[in-house]
Design a protein around this motif. Structure first.
Motif, PDB file in Angstrom:
ATOM      1  N   TYR A 188     -21.200  10.342  43.662  1.00  0.00           N
ATOM      2  CA  TYR A 188     -22.205   9.422  44.270  1.00  0.00           C
ATOM      3  C   TYR A 188     -23.519   9.820  43.661  1.00  0.00           C
TER       4      TYR A 188
ATOM      5  N   TYR B  33     -20.601  17.834  32.488  1.00  0.00           N
ATOM      6  CA  TYR B  33     -19.894  16.652  33.358  1.00  0.00           C
ATOM      7  C   TYR B  33     -18.524  17.773  33.675  1.00  0.00           C
ATOM      8  N   ARG B  34     -18.407  17.873  34.876  1.00  0.00           N
ATOM      9  CA  ARG B  34     -17.184  18.362  35.460  1.00  0.00           C
ATOM     10  C   ARG B  34     -16.857  19.835  34.620  1.00  0.00           C
TER      11      ARG B  34
ATOM     12  N   TYR C 171     -26.091   4.843  43.903  1.00  0.00           N
ATOM     13  CA  TYR C 171     -24.364   4.720  43.508  1.00  0.00           C
ATOM     14  C   TYR C 171     -24.396   3.544  44.191  1.00  0.00           C
TER      15      TYR C 171
ATOM     16  N   SER D  50      -9.792  13.238  41.639  1.00  0.00           N
ATOM     17  CA  SER D  50      -9.550  12.737  40.148  1.00  0.00           C
ATOM     18  C   SER D  50      -8.712  13.382  39.490  1.00  0.00           C
TER      19      SER D  50
ATOM     20  N   GLU E 127      -5.486   1.860  35.560  1.00  0.00           N
ATOM     21  CA  GLU E 127      -5.121   0.574  36.219  1.00  0.00           C
ATOM     22  C   GLU E 127      -4.806  -0.623  35.351  1.00  0.00           C
TER      23      GLU E 127
ATOM     24  N   GLN F 208      -7.034   3.824  44.375  1.00  0.00           N
ATOM     25  CA  GLN F 208      -7.847   4.483  43.251  1.00  0.00           C
ATOM     26  C   GLN F 208      -6.997   5.138  42.230  1.00  0.00           C
ATOM     27  N   ALA F 209      -6.523   4.564  41.224  1.00  0.00           N
ATOM     28  CA  ALA F 209      -5.793   4.590  39.956  1.00  0.00           C
ATOM     29  C   ALA F 209      -5.900   6.072  39.392  1.00  0.00           C
TER      30      ALA F 209
ATOM     31  N   GLU G 103      -8.638  16.682  34.665  1.00  0.00           N
ATOM     32  CA  GLU G 103     -10.020  17.254  35.278  1.00  0.00           C
ATOM     33  C   GLU G 103      -9.192  18.304  36.157  1.00  0.00           C
TER      34      GLU G 103
HETATM   35  N1  EPU Z   1     -12.015   1.491  38.809  1.00  0.00           N
HETATM   36  C1  EPU Z   1     -10.760   0.635  38.716  1.00  0.00           C
HETATM   37  N2  EPU Z   1      -9.882   1.040  39.265  1.00  0.00           N
HETATM   38  C2  EPU Z   1      -9.264   2.020  40.028  1.00  0.00           C
HETATM   39  C3  EPU Z   1     -10.424   3.073  39.997  1.00  0.00           C
HETATM   40  C4  EPU Z   1     -11.680   2.698  39.535  1.00  0.00           C
HETATM   41  O1  EPU Z   1     -11.127  -0.356  37.967  1.00  0.00           O
HETATM   42  O2  EPU Z   1      -8.184   2.169  40.408  1.00  0.00           O
HETATM   43  C5  EPU Z   1     -13.364   1.381  38.336  1.00  0.00           C
HETATM   44  C6  EPU Z   1     -14.167   0.399  39.228  1.00  0.00           C
HETATM   45  O3  EPU Z   1     -14.792  -0.498  38.281  1.00  0.00           O
HETATM   46  C7  EPU Z   1     -14.916   1.277  39.962  1.00  0.00           C
HETATM   47  C8  EPU Z   1     -15.216   2.476  38.945  1.00  0.00           C
HETATM   48  O4  EPU Z   1     -13.874   2.634  38.208  1.00  0.00           O
HETATM   49  O5  EPU Z   1     -16.298   0.690  40.221  1.00  0.00           O
HETATM   50  C9  EPU Z   1     -15.596   3.884  39.354  1.00  0.00           C
HETATM   51  O6  EPU Z   1     -14.756   4.020  40.640  1.00  0.00           O
HETATM   52  P1  EPU Z   1     -15.132   5.130  41.672  1.00  0.00           P
HETATM   53  O7  EPU Z   1     -16.631   4.729  42.147  1.00  0.00           O
HETATM   54  O8  EPU Z   1     -14.146   5.274  42.467  1.00  0.00           O
HETATM   55  O9  EPU Z   1     -15.686   6.487  40.855  1.00  0.00           O
HETATM   56  P2  EPU Z   1     -14.560   7.305  39.811  1.00  0.00           P
HETATM   57  O10 EPU Z   1     -15.576   7.198  38.185  1.00  0.00           O
HETATM   58  O11 EPU Z   1     -13.478   6.544  39.626  1.00  0.00           O
HETATM   59  C10 EPU Z   1     -15.828   9.415  40.216  1.00  0.00           C
HETATM   60  C11 EPU Z   1     -15.428  10.986  40.037  1.00  0.00           C
HETATM   61  C12 EPU Z   1     -14.926  11.102  41.632  1.00  0.00           C
HETATM   62  C13 EPU Z   1     -16.451  10.851  42.546  1.00  0.00           C
HETATM   63  C14 EPU Z   1     -16.650   9.436  42.492  1.00  0.00           C
HETATM   64  C15 EPU Z   1     -17.799   8.862  43.031  1.00  0.00           C
HETATM   65  C16 EPU Z   1     -14.612  11.669  38.096  1.00  0.00           C
HETATM   66  C17 EPU Z   1     -13.380  12.197  37.499  1.00  0.00           C
HETATM   67  N3  EPU Z   1     -14.408  11.408  39.347  1.00  0.00           N
HETATM   68  O12 EPU Z   1     -14.736   8.710  40.188  1.00  0.00           O
HETATM   69  O13 EPU Z   1     -14.781  12.423  41.881  1.00  0.00           O
HETATM   70  O14 EPU Z   1     -16.028  11.031  43.925  1.00  0.00           O
HETATM   71  O15 EPU Z   1     -16.835   9.124  40.894  1.00  0.00           O
HETATM   72  O16 EPU Z   1     -18.951   9.347  42.433  1.00  0.00           O
HETATM   73  O17 EPU Z   1     -15.720  11.831  37.576  1.00  0.00           O
HETATM   74  C18 EPU Z   1     -13.069  14.052  41.948  1.00  0.00           C
HETATM   75  O18 EPU Z   1     -13.687  14.716  40.659  1.00  0.00           O
HETATM   76  O19 EPU Z   1     -12.093  14.627  42.078  1.00  0.00           O
HETATM   77  C19 EPU Z   1     -13.796  13.028  42.484  1.00  0.00           C
HETATM   78  C20 EPU Z   1     -13.080  12.172  43.376  1.00  0.00           C
END
Ligand code: EPU
Length: 337
Positions: A128, A161-162, A194, A237, A278, A296-297, A333
């Motif tokens: 976030y 990044y990570r 965010y 993730s 996805e 959350q894919a 990751e």
């Molecule tokens: N999205 C899809 N389908 C899905 C999931 C996501 O289309 O099934 C797209 C959507 O457009 C969504 C965008 O991806 O708006 C971003 O998704 P989300 O906000 O859930 O964030 P993320 O990029 O999937 C990252 C981090 C998370 C962190 C969130 C919020 C990484 C690898 N993951 O996920 O970190 O909580 O942002 O900041 O950078 C973790 O590291 O374990 C983790 C959960």
């Protein structure tokens, strides 16, 4: 110091997969860790934190040391800043709440991230719009081969990044025993950039959020989207969001005009791996006891009976599908062991 034999690590990894440690011990202080390292003759031990970013795919043949070094303290305050020191074995989210209780800000966006404080710098946890590296001050780590204590500042950690030096050149070589953070004690920098956070706060009619409001919003978002490891085994993730060079991104966008993307300052473009997974058709799918979470894919889950190898097999299938469709190889990751 007591070294146990043949200990199940099922309760020590948030995927909840079965794996044995040939030898296992817990340490509660830096001195205790140094004593174990001095006496142990069976090769470099493996350090276990909260077990929330690992996938265990087999038996661990050597010594597993659970870092249980605790303690939290405010070590200084000056000009609206505060420094907090915490043992590597402290639970990260409890540390966040402890800081919030004392009016300290800077880590509210990192609420509810599973795992320990000592593991936070290793993968530079982030969520976030906030990354651990932004609040990091300094850390102490014990070199496992010598037992020597080293101190690392921000530069030395080489955060990305990570990513950090502890995931690269120094992988597996140090145990992080103490972490020091630099936080705000006044004039907090509220970060609601965010989209999900803004929407949640708007929905609650909160226009001037406090650090507590932001933390509560993050907790609500995470609880709604990410499975609770106590209910459904997972490691957050599973893959990193790929960052593409501009040229590769342009080609991708020509082929897939709807591709979700976030331009980075250096010209590269970040693509959410969740979107790729996805689109490749994996969201909500199962392969044996392992699956791709329906909300959350990017999160792989253990429906109960999966082994580490089952989850790895699913991860590889997902990587192949995404590569075939988009020409992008997703990097994990989670640490696969
Ligand atoms: N999205 C899809 N389908 C899905 C999931 C996501 O289309 O099934 C797209 C959507 O457009 C969504 C965008 O991806 O708006 C971003 O998704 P989300 O906000 O859930 O964030 P993320 O990029 O999937 C990252 C981090 C998370 C962190 C969130 C919020 C990484 C690898 N993951 O996920 O970190 O909580 O942002 O900041 O950078 C973790 O590291 O374990 C983790 C959960």
């Amino acid at each position: 110091m007591e070294i146990q034999e043949n200990i199940s690590l099922k309760a020590y990894n948030t995927f909840g997969v079965e794996a044995n440690a040939r030898y296992f011990t817990e340490v509660h202080s830096t001195e205790e860790l140094q004593e174990v390292l001095r006496k142990w003759r069976g090769g470099r031990p493996f350090i276990l934190g909260g077990g929330s970013n690992i996938l265990l795919t087999g038996q661990l043949e050597g010594l597993v040391i659970k870092n249980n070094i605790r303690g939290k303290a405010i070590t200084g305050k000056k000009g609206g800043r505060a420094w907090v020191s915490a043992g590597g074995g402290e639970n990260w989210h409890e540390l966040v709440l402890w800081c919030l209780d004392r009016g300290l800000g800077g880590i509210e966006n990192l609420s509810l991230i599973p795992g320990t404080t000592g593991a936070a710098p290793i993968q530079n946890i982030g969520a976030y719009g906030c990354e651990f590296s932004e609040v990091f001050h300094q850390l102490e780590a014990v070199e496992m081969d010598t037992g020597a204590i080293h101190s690392f500042g921000k530069e030395a950690c080489r955060f990305g990044y990570r990513d950090s030096i502890f995931k690269q050149e120094l992988r597996g070589l140090y145990c992080i025993t103490r972490v020091s953070l630099e936080l705000t004690a006044a004039n907090h920098r509220i970060n609601t950039a965010y989209g999900d956070i803004r929407r949640t706060l708007d929905g609650q009619g909160i226009t001037e959020p406090t650090i507590h409001d932001v933390s509560r919003a993050v907790i609500a978002i995470r609880s709604g989207k990410l499975p609770d490891p106590k209910v459904l085994g997972n490691s957050g993730s599973f893959f990193k969001n790929p960052e593409l060079p501009p040229e590769q991104f342009r080609r991708l966008q020509q082929q897939f005009p709807d591709v979700v993307h976030y331009p980075l300052e250096d010209g590269r473009v970040k693509i959410p791996a969740g979107w790729l997974v996805e689109q490749a058709g994996w969201k909500g799918k199962r392969l044996g006891g392992a699956g791709c979470y329906e909300k959350q894919a990017l999160v792989l889950v253990n429906y109960g009976q999966a082994t580490g190898r089952d989850i790895l097999a699913l991860a590889e299938r997902v990587q192949q599908s995404v590569e075939e469709k988009f020409g992008i190889w997703l990097e994990t990751e989670v640490n696969v062991i």
